[in-house]
Motif scaffolding. Structure first.
Motif, short mmCIF file in Angstrom:
data_model
loop_
_atom_site.label_atom_id
_atom_site.label_comp_id
_atom_site.label_asym_id
_atom_site.label_seq_id
_atom_site.Cartn_x
_atom_site.Cartn_y
_atom_site.Cartn_z
N GLY A 1 0.83 -1.21 0.00
CA GLY A 1 0.00 0.00 0.00
C GLY A 1 0.86 1.25 0.00
N THR A 2 0.40 2.28 0.71
CA THR A 2 1.08 3.57 0.76
C THR A 2 2.53 3.45 1.20
OG1 THR A 2 -1.05 4.29 1.66
CG2 THR A 2 0.69 5.94 1.50
N GLN A 3 2.76 2.55 2.14
CA GLN A 3 4.08 2.43 2.76
C GLN A 3 5.17 2.07 1.74
OE1 GLN A 3 4.05 3.63 5.63
NE2 GLN A 3 6.12 3.20 6.35
N VAL A 4 4.78 1.45 0.61
CA VAL A 4 5.75 1.13 -0.44
C VAL A 4 6.49 2.39 -0.86
CG1 VAL A 4 5.99 0.37 -2.85
CG2 VAL A 4 4.45 -0.85 -1.28
N HIS A 5 5.76 3.49 -0.94
CA HIS A 5 6.39 4.73 -1.41
C HIS A 5 7.34 5.28 -0.36
CE1 HIS A 5 3.74 4.41 -4.78
NE2 HIS A 5 2.73 4.23 -3.94
N VAL A 6 7.02 5.04 0.89
CA VAL A 6 7.93 5.47 1.96
C VAL A 6 9.24 4.69 1.85
CG1 VAL A 6 8.27 5.58 4.46
CG2 VAL A 6 6.03 6.12 3.49
N ILE A 7 9.16 3.37 1.69
CA ILE A 7 10.42 2.60 1.68
C ILE A 7 11.20 2.82 0.37
CG2 ILE A 7 9.71 0.86 3.39
CD1 ILE A 7 9.37 -1.08 0.95
N ARG A 8 10.50 3.20 -0.69
CA ARG A 8 11.25 3.52 -1.91
C ARG A 8 12.11 4.75 -1.67
NH1 ARG A 8 7.63 2.46 -7.33
NH2 ARG A 8 9.62 1.97 -8.24
N GLU A 9 11.54 5.71 -0.95
CA GLU A 9 12.31 6.91 -0.65
C GLU A 9 13.47 6.57 0.29
OE1 GLU A 9 9.76 10.11 0.50
OE2 GLU A 9 11.44 11.53 0.69
N VAL A 10 13.18 5.67 1.24
CA VAL A 10 14.24 5.26 2.18
C VAL A 10 15.38 4.58 1.42
CG1 VAL A 10 14.74 3.70 4.11
CG2 VAL A 10 12.66 5.09 4.14
N ALA A 11 15.04 3.78 0.42
CA ALA A 11 16.08 3.09 -0.37
C ALA A 11 16.97 4.12 -1.07
CB ALA A 11 15.42 2.18 -1.40
N THR A 12 16.36 5.17 -1.56
CA THR A 12 17.15 6.22 -2.22
C THR A 12 18.04 6.94 -1.21
OG1 THR A 12 15.22 6.54 -3.64
CG2 THR A 12 16.93 8.21 -3.77
N MET A 13 17.43 7.24 -0.03
CA MET A 13 18.23 7.89 1.02
C MET A 13 19.40 7.01 1.43
SD MET A 13 15.00 9.15 3.30
CE MET A 13 15.86 9.51 4.81
N ALA A 14 19.16 5.71 1.56
CA ALA A 14 20.20 4.78 2.00
C ALA A 14 21.35 4.76 0.98
CB ALA A 14 19.62 3.39 2.18
N GLN A 15 20.98 4.78 -0.29
CA GLN A 15 22.00 4.78 -1.34
C GLN A 15 22.80 6.07 -1.30
OE1 GLN A 15 22.41 2.02 -3.72
NE2 GLN A 15 24.33 3.15 -3.67
N ASP A 16 22.08 7.20 -1.20
CA ASP A 16 22.75 8.50 -1.26
C ASP A 16 23.60 8.79 -0.02
OD1 ASP A 16 21.43 8.78 -3.59
OD2 ASP A 16 19.94 10.24 -2.86
N LYS A 17 23.01 8.49 1.15
CA LYS A 17 23.67 8.91 2.39
C LYS A 17 24.63 7.87 2.93
CE LYS A 17 20.15 12.11 4.22
NZ LYS A 17 19.56 12.65 3.10
N LEU A 18 24.28 6.58 2.74
CA LEU A 18 25.08 5.52 3.38
C LEU A 18 25.76 4.61 2.36
CD1 LEU A 18 22.34 4.36 5.95
CD2 LEU A 18 24.13 6.05 6.36
N GLY A 19 25.45 4.79 1.11
CA GLY A 19 26.00 3.90 0.08
C GLY A 19 25.49 2.48 0.23
N VAL A 20 24.28 2.35 0.82
CA VAL A 20 23.72 1.02 1.04
C VAL A 20 22.74 0.68 -0.10
CG1 VAL A 20 22.10 -0.25 2.52
CG2 VAL A 20 23.97 1.07 3.54
N SER A 21 22.85 -0.53 -0.61
CA SER A 21 22.00 -0.94 -1.72
C SER A 21 20.79 -1.72 -1.20
CB SER A 21 22.84 -1.80 -2.66
OG SER A 21 22.02 -2.62 -3.45
N CYS A 22 19.59 -1.19 -1.43
CA CYS A 22 18.38 -1.82 -0.89
C CYS A 22 17.59 -2.53 -1.99
CB CYS A 22 17.46 -0.78 -0.28
SG CYS A 22 18.17 0.09 1.11
N GLU A 23 17.03 -3.67 -1.62
CA GLU A 23 16.08 -4.34 -2.51
C GLU A 23 14.68 -4.01 -1.99
OE1 GLU A 23 17.20 -7.57 -4.70
OE2 GLU A 23 15.59 -8.91 -4.03
N VAL A 24 13.86 -3.40 -2.84
CA VAL A 24 12.54 -2.95 -2.40
C VAL A 24 11.47 -3.89 -2.94
CG1 VAL A 24 10.87 -1.05 -2.46
CG2 VAL A 24 13.32 -0.56 -2.34
N ILE A 25 10.63 -4.41 -2.03
CA ILE A 25 9.60 -5.36 -2.45
C ILE A 25 8.23 -4.88 -2.02
CG2 ILE A 25 8.76 -7.74 -2.22
CD1 ILE A 25 11.61 -8.63 -1.77
N ASP A 26 7.28 -4.92 -2.95
CA ASP A 26 5.87 -4.66 -2.63
C ASP A 26 5.20 -6.02 -2.47
OD1 ASP A 26 3.21 -4.04 -2.48
OD2 ASP A 26 3.08 -3.07 -4.44
N LEU A 27 4.69 -6.30 -1.28
CA LEU A 27 4.11 -7.63 -1.01
C LEU A 27 2.79 -7.82 -1.77
CD1 LEU A 27 4.58 -10.22 0.66
CD2 LEU A 27 3.13 -9.23 2.43
#
Lengths: 398, 375
Positions: free
Chosen positions: B261-287
Motif C-alpha cells: 500500500g502507501t508504505q511502499v512509497h515510503v520505503i522507496r524513498e528510504v532506499a534512495t536515502m540509503a543509497q545517497d547517504k550511506l552507500g547502502v544498496s536496498c532491494e525494495v519489495i511490494d508484497l
C-alpha cells in the motif's frame, strides 16, 4: 426607544473587545423598560404525536414560561452559532478530519434535555456537538476538542465524534454501535434501582443496523428503562429514508415496543414527548421508541456538500417554514414572552461567547506527545507501549 | 528518532511562525496535513494497450466498469455507491449499467457482506463496498465464519468465490480513530479468504480485476490517501496482475525492504536515502497480497541480502510484519546478518492529532535501517 436600541446594537457590532461593557448597559436598558410588561408564561398547541401500541400519548398543549423560553432560545442559538463557527474553522483547515454538524436539529437536543433530569443518562452517535453542549460542556471545550487542543473536553484526543460529559456517554464513531450500550446503561439503572433512565439516540441510517433489533429484544424482554430515540433527519448519509428503509415508520420498528412519532423541529413538542416517554420508563413499563422528525441543514459530514441527493429548494423550504429557532422566536414574540430586541441581545451575547471560544480553540496548545500513549489501559505502574520499532518506547499511564 | 523527527517538525513550525508574523497572517493552522510520503509512479505499461491518465479512484472505477460491461452477472452495492460513493469510485456506473446492478444498501455492514455472500453463492459476481475499512468489523463474523469457511465446510459443494469486498484503508492525514485503520492482519489470520492491497492506480486496476475473477472471496483494501494523490497512465482495457506474487521494485544487495500500500512509497524513498547517504544498496519489495503471501520472493531476497526491514502502518504487535519476520527467521536463519527490523505504527489506537508522529515515516525507517546495517 426602538431607534435607540437599533443604534445601540450597531455599536455592539463594533470592536469585539468592548462589547462586554456595552451589552451590560443594553441589558440594564431593556430591563428598566420591559420586564414587567412581559407575560410570565403562555400555552401553545403542539402537533399531535403518532402513536404505536399506546392508548394515550403526550398532551397536545404545552406551557412555556418566559424563563424557559429564553433558556431554550439561548441554547439553540448557541448550538447553531457553534456549528456555523465549526464549519468556518473546518474550511480554514483548523478543524480537520471527520466532522458532523448539528444545525437544523437543535430542538431535539434542547427539548430532550428539558424533558429529563440531569441525573438521567444519554448516549448518541457521532453528531454529538449539540448534546455535548446541553449536557453541560462549554462551547470553549467543544471547539477546543474539535481543533484537537489540550483544553478540549476529551483532552484533544477524541475530536468531533468523541465528546463526553457527566452522564453523557458520547460521541460514538460506528453507525448504530452505541445502541446496545444504551440498553446496557438502562440495565444498570434498573439494577441500581435509582429511578434513572437512559436516552439512547441513533439516526434513521443506523435504524437499519442489525444490532438495533437485538437491542430492542433485550430491552423489551427485561423491561429496561430505555428510551430509544431515532433522530430522523430524512437522510442516512446520502440516501433518503425511502430508499434505505422498508418501513419509514421508525416509531413502529420496535414492533412489540410502544412508540411515538413527533415534530422534532418544535422544542416544546420534543419536551412534552420526552416527559411522557420518561414517565413511561420510570413507571416500570419498559422501553419506548421516539421518532423525532427533524432536518440537518449541512451535509452528512464536511466532505458532503449535502445537495447531490436533495435539492437546495428543499433545504430552503425547511429553513423558511420549520426552522426550530424561528418557530420558538415567533411564539415568544407573538405571545409577549419576549421582545425582538431582547432576543437580539441574546444573539449578540452568544456571538461573543462563540468568538471567545473560537479564540481559545485556536490558541490553546495541542496536548503533549506523551498523550499519544496514555489511556490505552488502566494500569499502575505505567507500562511500556511499543513504538514503531523496538527502540522506541513510551510510558503509558492512565 | 521520534524526538529527532519532532525536532524537525518544531523547527519547521518555528520558521513558519516567523514567516507568518512577518506577513501578519495570524495564528498558523496546525501542520497535520503534511504528507508523509512521495508517490513514485511506475513507468507507463505498454503490454495492455492504450492508456489514460487516471488517479487511483478512477482506476478502480475503470476496473469496475470493465467488469460490469463484460460480466452480465456482476453487481455492485454498498453505502452510497449509487451516486458514486464517498470516494467517487463508482461515479457514473449506475447511469451506465442501471440501478439494478449498481445500488445503495442501508447502513448495515454485517448485512452487506452476508447479502454479498448469498449473491456470490448463487453464482453472480458480487462486489461489495464497505465505506471505510474501519467499518468492516460488524461484518467480521460474516467474513471470517461464513465467507472464509463456506467452501471448506461444504466439502467444496458450495463456495462464495465470486465475492469481492472493497474498502478504503489506511491513514489519510486527518482521519483519527475510525477513518484510518489498517485491519489487514485481522484477516490474515483467516484461511479461506485473500487479502490484497495495491500501491498505485495501475496496480489497483490489475489486482482488483484479479480479485473479482479469482475463485475465492477476496478483500481488497484501497489506500485512501492515494485515491487522488496517485496518478499514472493506466490501461483502459482490462488486465490482470497475479495475486500472491510480490514484486521486486528495485534490486539491491545489502538490505531487503518490504511494505504494501502507501508504505511502499515510503520505503522507496528510504532506499534512495540509503543509497545517497550511506552507500547502502536496498532491494525494495511490494508484497501486494497479504494472504496467501509470497514467501518465496521474500526469502530469496533475504538469502541474497542478509538483512530485512518490514514496515506497515498498523500497530507493531501482531501486525503482519510479525508473520513475515517469523517465517524469514525459520527459512533464512543462517543467512541473517542482523535481527529483522519492523517499523510500524505505535501500539495505540490510531490517534486524532498525533498522526504525523504515529505513521512510520521515512525517518523512522531510515533510522532502523541504519541500525541493522551497523549491527
Amino acid at each position: 426607544m426602538q431607534k435607540m436600541l437599533a443604534i445601540l446594537s450597531q455599536v455592539l457590532r463594533g470592536p469585539a473587545q468592548k462589547t462586554g461593557a456595552a451589552s451590560e448597559a443594553a441589558r440594564v436598558l431593556v430591563a428598566s423598560r420591559n420586564y414587567a410588561d412581559f407575560a410570565s408564561e403562555a400555552t401553545f398547541d403542539i402537533k399531535k404525536c403518532d402513536l404505536h401500541r399506546l392508548e394515550e400519548g403526550p398532551p397536545s398543549q404545552a406551557v412555556l414560561t418566559r424563563e424557559e423560553g429564553l433558556k431554550f432560545y439561548r441554547s439553540m442559538q448557541t448550538i447553531r452559532r457553534m456549528e456555523l463557527k465549526s464549519d468556518q474553522l473546518y474550511k480554514q483547515k483548523i478543524i480537520r478530519g471527520f466532522c458532523h454538524l448539528y444545525d437544523g436539529q437543535e430542538a431535539c437536543c434542547v427539548g430532550l434535555e428539558a424533558g429529563i433530569k440531569p441525573t438521567d443518562h444519554l448516549i448518541t452517535a457521532y453528531r454529538a456537538h449539540g448534546f455535548t453542549y446541553t449536557r453541560g460542556i462549554s462551547v470553549k471545550e467543544i471547539l477546543a476538542e474539535l481543533t484537537g487542543r489540550k483544553g478540549g473536553c476529551a483532552k484533544g484526543k477524541g475530536g468531533s465524534m468523541h465528546m463526553y460529559a457527566k452522564n453523557f456517554y458520547g460521541g460514538n464513531g460506528i453507525v448504530g454501535a452505541q445502541v446496545p450500550l444504551g440498553a446496557g446503561i438502562a440495565l444498570a439503572c434498573k439494577y441500581f434501582g435509582n429511578d434513572e433512565i437512559c436516552l439512547t439516540l441513533y439516526g434513521d441510517g443506523a435504524a437499519n443496523q442489525g444490532q438495533i433489533f437485538e437491542t430492542y429484544n433485550m430491552a423489551a424482554l427485561w423491561k429496561l428503562p430505555c428510551i430509544f430515540i431515532c433522530e430522523n433527519n430524512r437522510y442516512g448519509m446520502g440516501t433518503s429514508v425511502e430508499r434505505a428503509a422498508a418501513s419509514t415508520d421508525y416509531f413502529k420498528r420496535g414492533d412489540y415496543i410502544p412508540g411515538i412519532r413527533l415534530d422534532g423541529m418544535d422544542v416544546l413538542c420534543v419536551r412534552e414527548a420526552t416527559k411522557f416517554a420518561a414517565e413511561h420508563c420510570r413507571s416500570g413499563k419498559g422501553p419506548i421508541v421516539m421518532e423525532l422528525q427533524t432536518y440537518r441543514y449541512h451535509g452528512h459530514s464536511m466532505s458532503d456538500p449535502g445537495i447531490s441527493y436533495r435539492t437546495r429548494e428543499e433545504i430552503q423550504e425547511v429553513r423558511s417554514k420549520s426552522d426550530p429557532i424561528t418557530l420558538l422566536k415567533d411564539r415568544m414574540v407573538n405571545n409577549n414572552l419576549a421582545s425582538v430586541e431582547e432576543l437580539k441581545e441574546i444573539d449578540i451575547e452568544v456571538r461573543k461567547e462563540i468568538e471567545e471560544a473560537a479564540q481559545f480553540a485556536t490558541t490553546d496548545p495541542e496536548p503533549p506527545l506523551e498523550e499519544l500513549c496514555n489511556h490505552i489501559y488502566s494500569n499502575e505502574p505505567p507500562f511500556e507501549v511499543r513504538g514503531p520499532n523496538p527502540w522506541i518506547k513510551y510510558k503509558s499511564v492512565s | 528518532m521520534a524526538s529527532a523527527s519532532s525536532r524537525v517538525l518544531l523547527r519547521r513550525r518555528a520558521a513558519g511562525v516567523l514567516l507568518r508574523e512577518r506577513l501578519r497572517l495570524g495564528p498558523e493552522p496546525p501542520r497535520r496535513a503534511v504528507s508523509h510520503f512521495t508517490f513514485y509512479p511506475d513507468p507507463e505499461p505498454s503490454e495492455y494497450g492504450p492508456t489514460q491518465k487516471m488517479n487511483l479512484f478512477q482506476a478502480i472505477t475503470s476496473a469496475l466498469d470493465n467488469t460490469l460491461s463484460r460480466d452480465p452477472t456482476a453487481v455492485i452495492y454498498g453505502e452510497d455507491v449509487a451516486f458514486g460513493g464517498v470516494f467517487r469510485c463508482t461515479v457514473g456506473l449506475r447511469d451506465k449499467y442501471g440501478k439494478d446492478r449498481v445500488f445503495n444498501t442501508p447502513l448495515c455492514e454485517q448485512g452487506i457482506v452476508g447479502f454479498g455472500i448469498g449473491v456470490a453463492v448463487a453464482g453472480a459476481t458480487s462486489i461489495a463496498e464497505i465505506q471505510f475499512a474501519d467499518y468492516i468489523y460488524p461484518a467480521f463474523d460474516q467474513i471470517v465464519n461464513e465467507a472464509a469457511k463456506y467452501r471448506y465446510r461444504s466439502g467444496d459443494l458450495f463456495n462464495c468465490g465470486s465475492l469481492t469486498i472493497r474498502a478504503p484503508w489506511g491513514c489519510v492525514g486527518h482521519g483519527a480513530l475510525y477513518h484510518s485503520q489498517c485491519p489487514e492482519s485481522f484477516f490474515a489470520h483467516c484461511p479461506g479468504i485473500k487479502v490484497v492491497i495495491p500501491r498505485s492506480p495501475v496496480q489497483a486496476k490489475g489486482l482488483l480485476l484479479s480479485c473479482i475473477e479469482d475463485k475465492n472471496p477476496c478483500i481488497f483494501f484501497e489506500p485512501k490517501i492515494l485515491y487522488r494523490a496517485a496518478v499514472e497512465q493506466v490501461p483502459v482495457e482490462p488486465y490482470h496482475i497475479p495475486l500472491s506474487q510480490a514484486e521486486v521494485l528495485q534490486e539491491g544487495s545489502d538490505v531487503t525492504l518490504i511494505a504494501w500500500g502507501t508504505q511502499v512509497h515510503v520505503i522507496r524513498e528510504v532506499a534512495t536515502m540509503a543509497q545517497d547517504k550511506l552507500g547502502v544498496s536496498c532491494e525494495v519489495i511490494d508484497l501486494k497480497t497479504i494472504l496467501p503471501w509470497d514467501k518465496d520472493t521474500i526469502c530469496k531476497s533475504v538469502i541474497k541480502t542478509g538483512r530485512l526491514l518490514i514496515s506497515h502502518e498498523a500497530p507493531l504487535t501482531g501486525g503482519f510484519a510479525s508473520e513475515i519476520s517469523s517465517t524469514v527467521q525459520e527459512e533464512c536463519f543462517l543467512n541473517l546478518e542482523a535481527p529483522i527490523a519492523r517499523v510500524c505504527g505505535y501500539d495505540t489506537p490510531f490517534p486524532h492529532i498525533f498522526e504525523a508522529f504515529y505513521v512510520p515515516n521515512k525517518w523512522k525507517c531510515f533510522d532502523a535501517l541504519r541500525k541493522i546495517i551497523n549491527y
